[in-house]
Write a protein that holds these residues in place. Sequence first.
Motif, PDB file in Angstrom:
ATOM      1  N   CYS A  55      -1.082   3.879  -6.641  1.00  0.00           N
ATOM      2  CA  CYS A  55      -0.346   4.952  -5.977  1.00  0.00           C
ATOM      3  C   CYS A  55       0.131   4.594  -4.580  1.00  0.00           C
ATOM      4  O   CYS A  55       1.043   5.217  -4.057  1.00  0.00           O
ATOM      5  CB  CYS A  55      -1.204   6.217  -5.916  1.00  0.00           C
ATOM      6  N   CYS A  56      -0.502   3.581  -3.956  1.00  0.00           N
ATOM      7  CA  CYS A  56      -0.137   3.265  -2.573  1.00  0.00           C
ATOM      8  C   CYS A  56      -0.530   1.833  -2.232  1.00  0.00           C
ATOM      9  O   CYS A  56      -1.208   1.160  -3.006  1.00  0.00           O
ATOM     10  CB  CYS A  56      -0.812   4.243  -1.612  1.00  0.00           C
ATOM     11  N   VAL A  57      -0.121   1.381  -1.042  1.00  0.00           N
ATOM     12  CA  VAL A  57      -0.417   0.007  -0.628  1.00  0.00           C
ATOM     13  C   VAL A  57      -1.905  -0.213  -0.388  1.00  0.00           C
ATOM     14  O   VAL A  57      -2.406  -1.320  -0.563  1.00  0.00           O
ATOM     15  CB  VAL A  57       0.402  -0.415   0.615  1.00  0.00           C
ATOM     16  N   PHE A  58      -2.626   0.839  -0.009  1.00  0.00           N
ATOM     17  CA  PHE A  58      -4.067   0.685   0.205  1.00  0.00           C
ATOM     18  C   PHE A  58      -4.790   0.431  -1.105  1.00  0.00           C
ATOM     19  O   PHE A  58      -5.732  -0.353  -1.160  1.00  0.00           O
ATOM     20  CB  PHE A  58      -4.641   1.902   0.934  1.00  0.00           C
ATOM     21  N   CYS A  74       0.511   9.581   0.555  1.00  0.00           N
ATOM     22  CA  CYS A  74       0.320   8.188   0.146  1.00  0.00           C
ATOM     23  C   CYS A  74       1.257   7.310   0.969  1.00  0.00           C
ATOM     24  O   CYS A  74       2.358   7.734   1.325  1.00  0.00           O
ATOM     25  CB  CYS A  74       0.656   8.016  -1.337  1.00  0.00           C
ATOM     26  N   GLN A  75       0.826   6.117   1.263  1.00  0.00           N
ATOM     27  CA  GLN A  75       1.673   5.179   2.002  1.00  0.00           C
ATOM     28  C   GLN A  75       2.251   4.191   1.003  1.00  0.00           C
ATOM     29  O   GLN A  75       1.544   3.359   0.459  1.00  0.00           O
ATOM     30  CB  GLN A  75       0.877   4.465   3.086  1.00  0.00           C
ATOM     31  N   PHE A  76       3.543   4.304   0.763  1.00  0.00           N
ATOM     32  CA  PHE A  76       4.206   3.493  -0.254  1.00  0.00           C
ATOM     33  C   PHE A  76       4.624   2.119   0.246  1.00  0.00           C
ATOM     34  O   PHE A  76       4.730   1.186  -0.538  1.00  0.00           O
ATOM     35  CB  PHE A  76       5.437   4.218  -0.803  1.00  0.00           C
ATOM     36  N   PHE A  77       4.891   1.991   1.546  1.00  0.00           N
ATOM     37  CA  PHE A  77       5.340   0.714   2.099  1.00  0.00           C
ATOM     38  C   PHE A  77       4.491   0.338   3.301  1.00  0.00           C
ATOM     39  O   PHE A  77       3.984   1.197   4.017  1.00  0.00           O
ATOM     40  CB  PHE A  77       6.808   0.789   2.537  1.00  0.00           C
ATOM     41  N   TYR A  78       4.350  -0.977   3.491  1.00  0.00           N
ATOM     42  CA  TYR A  78       3.621  -1.494   4.651  1.00  0.00           C
ATOM     43  C   TYR A  78       4.247  -2.831   5.009  1.00  0.00           C
ATOM     44  O   TYR A  78       4.417  -3.693   4.143  1.00  0.00           O
ATOM     45  CB  TYR A  78       2.136  -1.688   4.309  1.00  0.00           C
ATOM     46  N   ASP A  79       4.614  -3.001   6.268  1.00  0.00           N
ATOM     47  CA  ASP A  79       5.178  -4.259   6.741  1.00  0.00           C
ATOM     48  C   ASP A  79       4.062  -5.117   7.316  1.00  0.00           C
ATOM     49  O   ASP A  79       3.392  -4.714   8.282  1.00  0.00           O
ATOM     50  CB  ASP A  79       6.255  -4.016   7.803  1.00  0.00           C
ATOM     51  N   CYS A  80       3.841  -6.302   6.723  1.00  0.00           N
ATOM     52  CA  CYS A  80       2.794  -7.218   7.161  1.00  0.00           C
ATOM     53  C   CYS A  80       3.034  -7.606   8.617  1.00  0.00           C
ATOM     54  O   CYS A  80       4.144  -7.984   8.988  1.00  0.00           O
ATOM     55  CB  CYS A  80       2.770  -8.461   6.276  1.00  0.00           C
ATOM     56  N   LYS A  81       1.972  -7.525   9.404  1.00  0.00           N
ATOM     57  CA  LYS A  81       2.071  -7.884  10.819  1.00  0.00           C
ATOM     58  C   LYS A  81       2.009  -9.392  11.036  1.00  0.00           C
ATOM     59  O   LYS A  81       2.219  -9.866  12.140  1.00  0.00           O
ATOM     60  CB  LYS A  81       0.973  -7.180  11.600  1.00  0.00           C
ATOM     61  N   GLY A  82       1.738 -10.135   9.966  1.00  0.00           N
ATOM     62  CA  GLY A  82       1.705 -11.588  10.071  1.00  0.00           C
ATOM     63  C   GLY A  82       3.033 -12.233   9.748  1.00  0.00           C
ATOM     64  O   GLY A  82       3.578 -13.010  10.528  1.00  0.00           O
ATOM     65  N   CYS A  83       3.603 -11.890   8.578  1.00  0.00           N
ATOM     66  CA  CYS A  83       4.832 -12.559   8.134  1.00  0.00           C
ATOM     67  C   CYS A  83       6.022 -11.613   7.970  1.00  0.00           C
ATOM     68  O   CYS A  83       7.133 -12.060   7.724  1.00  0.00           O
ATOM     69  CB  CYS A  83       4.580 -13.283   6.812  1.00  0.00           C
ATOM     70  N   GLY A  84       5.784 -10.300   8.083  1.00  0.00           N
ATOM     71  CA  GLY A  84       6.877  -9.347   7.988  1.00  0.00           C
ATOM     72  C   GLY A  84       7.225  -8.915   6.578  1.00  0.00           C
ATOM     73  O   GLY A  84       8.129  -8.096   6.385  1.00  0.00           O
ATOM     74  N   THR A 138      -8.850  -2.511   5.353  1.00  0.00           N
ATOM     75  CA  THR A 138      -8.212  -3.761   5.770  1.00  0.00           C
ATOM     76  C   THR A 138      -7.181  -4.147   4.720  1.00  0.00           C
ATOM     77  O   THR A 138      -7.524  -4.356   3.553  1.00  0.00           O
ATOM     78  CB  THR A 138      -9.253  -4.893   5.914  1.00  0.00           C
ATOM     79  N   ILE A 139      -5.925  -4.191   5.128  1.00  0.00           N
ATOM     80  CA  ILE A 139      -4.849  -4.612   4.227  1.00  0.00           C
ATOM     81  C   ILE A 139      -4.727  -6.130   4.327  1.00  0.00           C
ATOM     82  O   ILE A 139      -4.676  -6.692   5.430  1.00  0.00           O
ATOM     83  CB  ILE A 139      -3.518  -3.938   4.573  1.00  0.00           C
ATOM     84  N   ILE A 140      -4.699  -6.780   3.170  1.00  0.00           N
ATOM     85  CA  ILE A 140      -4.573  -8.232   3.113  1.00  0.00           C
ATOM     86  C   ILE A 140      -3.233  -8.570   2.456  1.00  0.00           C
ATOM     87  O   ILE A 140      -2.979  -8.200   1.309  1.00  0.00           O
ATOM     88  CB  ILE A 140      -5.727  -8.854   2.309  1.00  0.00           C
ATOM     89  N   CYS A 141      -2.380  -9.261   3.187  1.00  0.00           N
ATOM     90  CA  CYS A 141      -1.062  -9.630   2.674  1.00  0.00           C
ATOM     91  C   CYS A 141      -1.209 -10.695   1.586  1.00  0.00           C
ATOM     92  O   CYS A 141      -1.840 -11.728   1.815  1.00  0.00           O
ATOM     93  CB  CYS A 141      -0.187 -10.157   3.808  1.00  0.00           C
ATOM     94  N   ARG A 157       7.452  -6.858   3.355  1.00  0.00           N
ATOM     95  CA  ARG A 157       7.272  -5.441   3.064  1.00  0.00           C
ATOM     96  C   ARG A 157       6.500  -5.315   1.758  1.00  0.00           C
ATOM     97  O   ARG A 157       6.980  -5.710   0.700  1.00  0.00           O
ATOM     98  CB  ARG A 157       8.605  -4.715   2.953  1.00  0.00           C
ATOM     99  N   LEU A 158       5.297  -4.772   1.858  1.00  0.00           N
ATOM    100  CA  LEU A 158       4.459  -4.574   0.681  1.00  0.00           C
ATOM    101  C   LEU A 158       4.739  -3.212   0.078  1.00  0.00           C
ATOM    102  O   LEU A 158       5.002  -2.246   0.794  1.00  0.00           O
ATOM    103  CB  LEU A 158       2.979  -4.655   1.066  1.00  0.00           C
ATOM    104  N   LYS A 159       4.689  -3.157  -1.237  1.00  0.00           N
ATOM    105  CA  LYS A 159       4.787  -1.888  -1.951  1.00  0.00           C
ATOM    106  C   LYS A 159       3.709  -1.905  -3.031  1.00  0.00           C
ATOM    107  O   LYS A 159       3.214  -2.968  -3.412  1.00  0.00           O
ATOM    108  CB  LYS A 159       6.173  -1.669  -2.526  1.00  0.00           C
ATOM    109  N   PRO A 160       3.303  -0.733  -3.517  1.00  0.00           N
ATOM    110  CA  PRO A 160       2.201  -0.681  -4.489  1.00  0.00           C
ATOM    111  C   PRO A 160       2.493  -1.486  -5.750  1.00  0.00           C
ATOM    112  O   PRO A 160       3.631  -1.562  -6.209  1.00  0.00           O
ATOM    113  CB  PRO A 160       2.086   0.799  -4.836  1.00  0.00           C
ATOM    114  N   LYS A 161       1.431  -2.086  -6.291  1.00  0.00           N
ATOM    115  CA  LYS A 161       1.545  -2.755  -7.580  1.00  0.00           C
ATOM    116  C   LYS A 161       1.718  -1.698  -8.665  1.00  0.00           C
ATOM    117  O   LYS A 161       1.336  -0.534  -8.471  1.00  0.00           O
ATOM    118  CB  LYS A 161       0.272  -3.556  -7.877  1.00  0.00           C
ATOM    119  N   THR A 162       2.280  -2.091  -9.786  1.00  0.00           N
ATOM    120  CA  THR A 162       2.458  -1.171 -10.903  1.00  0.00           C
ATOM    121  C   THR A 162       1.118  -0.532 -11.268  1.00  0.00           C
ATOM    122  O   THR A 162       0.123  -1.230 -11.425  1.00  0.00           O
ATOM    123  CB  THR A 162       3.031  -1.914 -12.129  1.00  0.00           C
ATOM    124  N   GLY A 163       1.103   0.784 -11.357  1.00  0.00           N
ATOM    125  CA  GLY A 163      -0.110   1.512 -11.707  1.00  0.00           C
ATOM    126  C   GLY A 163      -0.907   2.002 -10.515  1.00  0.00           C
ATOM    127  O   GLY A 163      -1.805   2.826 -10.670  1.00  0.00           O
TER     128      GLY A 163
END
Length: 74
Positions: A45-48, A25-35, A6-9, A37-43
């Motif tokens: 590897c991916c949005v998950f 790895c999935q580097f980007f994810y577009d939030c289905k709630g607000c749009g 479960t991805i939480i924006c 674009r999420l990208k991984p935090k420093t350190g």
Amino acid sequence: MQLESTIICPDCGHRAMETMPTDACQFFYDCKGCGTRLKPKTGDCCVFCSYGSLSCPPIQAQRDGEAGAACCKS
């Protein structure tokens, strides 16, 4: 190994159950709630790994001690 996370924006708090890829790895994810674009935090590897309820499959495999498991970061 679990493939659904479960991805939480961090901006709007929207939650979405997503199936994680096992071959990349999935580097980007577009939030289905607000749009946003999420990208991984420093350190991470991916949005998950940054925003998911579970880490990505390669990180799960590393934790389980599977030989040869690697993530995109390495």
